[in-house]
Design a protein around this motif. Structure first.
Motif, PDB file in Angstrom:
ATOM      1  N   ALA A 305       0.823  -1.207   0.000  1.00 37.54           N
ATOM      2  CA  ALA A 305       0.000   0.000   0.000  1.00 37.54           C
ATOM      3  C   ALA A 305       0.853   1.252   0.000  1.00 37.54           C
ATOM      4  O   ALA A 305       1.980   1.266   0.494  1.00 37.54           O
ATOM      5  CB  ALA A 305      -0.926   0.009   1.222  1.00 37.54           C
ATOM      6  N   SER A 306       0.296   2.310  -0.562  1.00 35.08           N
ATOM      7  CA  SER A 306       0.892   3.635  -0.485  1.00 35.08           C
ATOM      8  C   SER A 306      -0.237   4.624  -0.253  1.00 35.08           C
ATOM      9  O   SER A 306      -1.413   4.295  -0.447  1.00 35.08           O
ATOM     10  CB  SER A 306       1.641   3.981  -1.780  1.00 35.08           C
ATOM     11  OG  SER A 306       2.343   5.200  -1.647  1.00 35.08           O
ATOM     12  N   GLY A 307       0.092   5.815   0.179  1.00 27.48           N
ATOM     13  CA  GLY A 307      -0.934   6.815   0.437  1.00 27.48           C
ATOM     14  C   GLY A 307      -0.995   7.845  -0.677  1.00 27.48           C
ATOM     15  O   GLY A 307       0.000   8.141  -1.331  1.00 27.48           O
ATOM     16  N   TYR A 308      -2.191   8.373  -0.910  1.00 27.20           N
ATOM     17  CA  TYR A 308      -2.342   9.492  -1.837  1.00 27.20           C
ATOM     18  C   TYR A 308      -3.228  10.541  -1.184  1.00 27.20           C
ATOM     19  O   TYR A 308      -4.039  10.227  -0.307  1.00 27.20           O
ATOM     20  CB  TYR A 308      -2.919   9.035  -3.183  1.00 27.20           C
ATOM     21  CG  TYR A 308      -4.397   8.704  -3.167  1.00 27.20           C
ATOM     22  CD1 TYR A 308      -5.358   9.677  -3.455  1.00 27.20           C
ATOM     23  CD2 TYR A 308      -4.844   7.411  -2.892  1.00 27.20           C
ATOM     24  CE1 TYR A 308      -6.705   9.376  -3.444  1.00 27.20           C
ATOM     25  CE2 TYR A 308      -6.182   7.106  -2.891  1.00 27.20           C
ATOM     26  CZ  TYR A 308      -7.116   8.094  -3.170  1.00 27.20           C
ATOM     27  OH  TYR A 308      -8.460   7.802  -3.155  1.00 27.20           O
ATOM     28  N   SER A 309      -3.047  11.769  -1.600  1.00 25.40           N
ATOM     29  CA  SER A 309      -3.800  12.886  -1.020  1.00 25.40           C
ATOM     30  C   SER A 309      -4.791  13.427  -2.027  1.00 25.40           C
ATOM     31  O   SER A 309      -4.487  13.556  -3.215  1.00 25.40           O
ATOM     32  CB  SER A 309      -2.856  14.009  -0.590  1.00 25.40           C
ATOM     33  OG  SER A 309      -1.935  13.552   0.380  1.00 25.40           O
ATOM     34  N   ALA A 310      -5.989  13.727  -1.557  1.00 23.61           N
ATOM     35  CA  ALA A 310      -7.001  14.382  -2.380  1.00 23.61           C
ATOM     36  C   ALA A 310      -7.157  15.811  -1.894  1.00 23.61           C
ATOM     37  O   ALA A 310      -6.564  16.224  -0.899  1.00 23.61           O
ATOM     38  CB  ALA A 310      -8.328  13.632  -2.293  1.00 23.61           C
ATOM     39  N   SER A 311      -7.957  16.574  -2.614  1.00 24.67           N
ATOM     40  CA  SER A 311      -8.195  17.956  -2.188  1.00 24.67           C
ATOM     41  C   SER A 311      -8.884  17.946  -0.834  1.00 24.67           C
ATOM     42  O   SER A 311      -9.546  16.998  -0.454  1.00 24.67           O
ATOM     43  CB  SER A 311      -9.066  18.680  -3.222  1.00 24.67           C
ATOM     44  OG  SER A 311     -10.277  17.979  -3.407  1.00 24.67           O
ATOM     45  N   GLY A 312      -8.747  19.030  -0.103  1.00 21.35           N
ATOM     46  CA  GLY A 312      -9.324  19.112   1.223  1.00 21.35           C
ATOM     47  C   GLY A 312      -8.459  18.465   2.287  1.00 21.35           C
ATOM     48  O   GLY A 312      -8.837  18.400   3.449  1.00 21.35           O
ATOM     49  N   ALA A 337       4.568   4.835  -7.589  1.00 27.97           N
ATOM     50  CA  ALA A 337       4.484   5.763  -8.717  1.00 27.97           C
ATOM     51  C   ALA A 337       3.050   6.171  -9.000  1.00 27.97           C
ATOM     52  O   ALA A 337       2.750   7.354  -9.219  1.00 27.97           O
ATOM     53  CB  ALA A 337       5.112   5.133  -9.958  1.00 27.97           C
ATOM     54  N   VAL A 338       2.138   5.202  -8.981  1.00 25.46           N
ATOM     55  CA  VAL A 338       0.733   5.517  -9.265  1.00 25.46           C
ATOM     56  C   VAL A 338       0.151   6.387  -8.157  1.00 25.46           C
ATOM     57  O   VAL A 338      -0.614   7.329  -8.417  1.00 25.46           O
ATOM     58  CB  VAL A 338      -0.076   4.218  -9.443  1.00 25.46           C
ATOM     59  CG1 VAL A 338      -1.572   4.530  -9.561  1.00 25.46           C
ATOM     60  CG2 VAL A 338       0.389   3.466 -10.682  1.00 25.46           C
ATOM     61  N   ALA A 339       0.518   6.119  -6.902  1.00 23.36           N
ATOM     62  CA  ALA A 339       0.026   6.940  -5.786  1.00 23.36           C
ATOM     63  C   ALA A 339       0.496   8.384  -5.918  1.00 23.36           C
ATOM     64  O   ALA A 339      -0.267   9.327  -5.692  1.00 23.36           O
ATOM     65  CB  ALA A 339       0.482   6.350  -4.455  1.00 23.36           C
ATOM     66  N   ARG A 340       1.753   8.561  -6.290  1.00 21.13           N
ATOM     67  CA  ARG A 340       2.282   9.925  -6.429  1.00 21.13           C
ATOM     68  C   ARG A 340       1.604  10.666  -7.571  1.00 21.13           C
ATOM     69  O   ARG A 340       1.268  11.855  -7.452  1.00 21.13           O
ATOM     70  CB  ARG A 340       3.792   9.865  -6.656  1.00 21.13           C
ATOM     71  CG  ARG A 340       4.568   9.469  -5.408  1.00 21.13           C
ATOM     72  CD  ARG A 340       6.068   9.383  -5.665  1.00 21.13           C
ATOM     73  NE  ARG A 340       6.806   9.138  -4.424  1.00 21.13           N
ATOM     74  CZ  ARG A 340       8.111   8.978  -4.355  1.00 21.13           C
ATOM     75  NH1 ARG A 340       8.843   9.015  -5.472  1.00 21.13           N
ATOM     76  NH2 ARG A 340       8.707   8.757  -3.197  1.00 21.13           N
TER      77      ARG A 340
END
Length: 351
Positions: A305-312, A337-340
């Motif tokens: 797993a990796s983390g990604y950030s959304a708006s807010g 790479a996909v998370a970034r």
């Protein structure tokens, strides 16, 4: 204590076993790899690895396979997360860049990640418990039909059709629709989904009694949308990849498929996994136990797993699930790479 050469032997055992699915013996190691020592010396190294419970004999043959502990040492000490090639990065950008909304983005993300890794790909929706209402739209589609649209600051767009034919004589004038839109956005705009749900309960009270039935129906529909968007959920792609690796599981793959479909265990597992300095977290085999009554369903799998950030500012996880015999190096690189890129894409959309 395992020597440096012993760790290199572990490395090639993992790599060869992942590639061939055949137990690896000392003779094979000497023939395939340049250690510069005899097969007897490699057997001594393998004996030490077995004593440390890093490899095991699956049956009476001379070959050995990695244990969960062996995979953990491989991931923590022997794996280098290499960047994807320029062609792979370009393909990611081209494919995800065509998405039209958050649902499409996450659907494309899991399909792409599944193709890159040949594993089951999973993406968690951003934490909508922290999401806020950006805009609400109410659109007339006919004399007694509406569409309600809820847009959050995380990029989520939720649309519902609402039939009003059962409410008696319904008059959907533009004046009423304008009043509905105006008051909904004035009262709910910028509010968290939890706050919006509470405000909708009393929303009809601000309208004339003649319109109360319509307004209550709209408020009830929006309340359902708000509740649905507050739930944690996953998008999945590539379940067929499990069938292609069924031989890696000692029993049936159906318990694994059930765990994926139920989602609760995986959501809990995602929330507990701590992302390391390389931007990836790996949970291997029996490490997956303890996240639910049926967590043993995942005891022969690994989850990356990796983390990604959304708006807010909301953060969610994406990753892959497959048998413990997987290409950790390439899969970790693909997930990272996909998370970034997903973080960058969602950030651009909210700007």
């Amino acid at each position: 204590m395992v020597s440096e050469r012993g760790l290199e032997v572990l490395r090639v055992i993992v790599q060869d076993y992942v590639a061939s699915r055949e137990p690896v013996g000392s003779k094979t190691i000497v023939e395939r790899h340049s250690f510069g020592v005899s097969a007897a010396t490699i057997r001594n190294d393998m004996a030490q690895l077995e004593e440390e419970e890093l490899i095991a004999a699956p049956h009476t043959s001379s070959g050995r396979v990695p244990t969960d502990k062996g995979y953990r040492v491989f991931v923590d000490q022997l794996t280098e997360v290499r960047p994807l090639s320029a062609a792979q990065r370009t393909a990611i950008e081209a494919f995800l860049g065509q998405a039209v909304d958050l649902d499409d983005v996450l659907s494309r993300t899991t399909r792409l990640l599944s193709q890159l890794t040949n594993q089951v790909a999973l993406a968690q929706y951003p934490s909508f418990g922290m999401a806020r209402v950006r805009h609400i739209e109410v659109v007339a589609l006919g004399p007694a039909r509406l569409m309600t649209v809820l847009i959050t600051d995380t990029g989520r767009v939720d649309q519902r059709l609402l039939e009003l034919s059962g409410l008696g004589d319904v008059v959907l004038g533009e004046e009423l629709l304008g009043e509905l839109r105006g008051k909904l956005n004035a009262e709910l705009g910028g509010k968290s989904l939890a706050e919006a749900g509470q405000l909708l309960r009393a929303f009809a009270g601000s309208f004339a009694p003649v319109h109360s039935a319509i307004v209550e129906a709209v408020a009830a529909c929006l309340s359902e949308q708000v509740a649905a968007n507050r739930q944690d959920r996953l998008v999945m792609s590539g379940a067929a990849n499990l069938a292609r690796t069924e031989g890696d599981f000692s029993g049936s793959i159906y318990p694994v498929l059930e765990a994926i479909e139920e989602q609760v265990i995986l959501i809990r597992l995602f929330s507990e996994m701590e992302i390391d300095a390389d931007g990836v977290s790996v949970s291997i085999g029996r490490e997956n136990q303890g996240f639910g009554a049926d967590a043993g369903q995942l005891s022969e799998t690994s989850v990356l797993a990796s983390g990604y950030s959304a708006s807010g500012g909301s953060v969610a996880r994406l990753g892959v699930l497959g048998p413990t015999r997987m290409d950790y190096s390439n899969n970790m690189a693909a997930v990272r790479a996909v998370a970034r890129y997903l973080t960058r894409l969602l950030g651009e959309e909210s700007a």
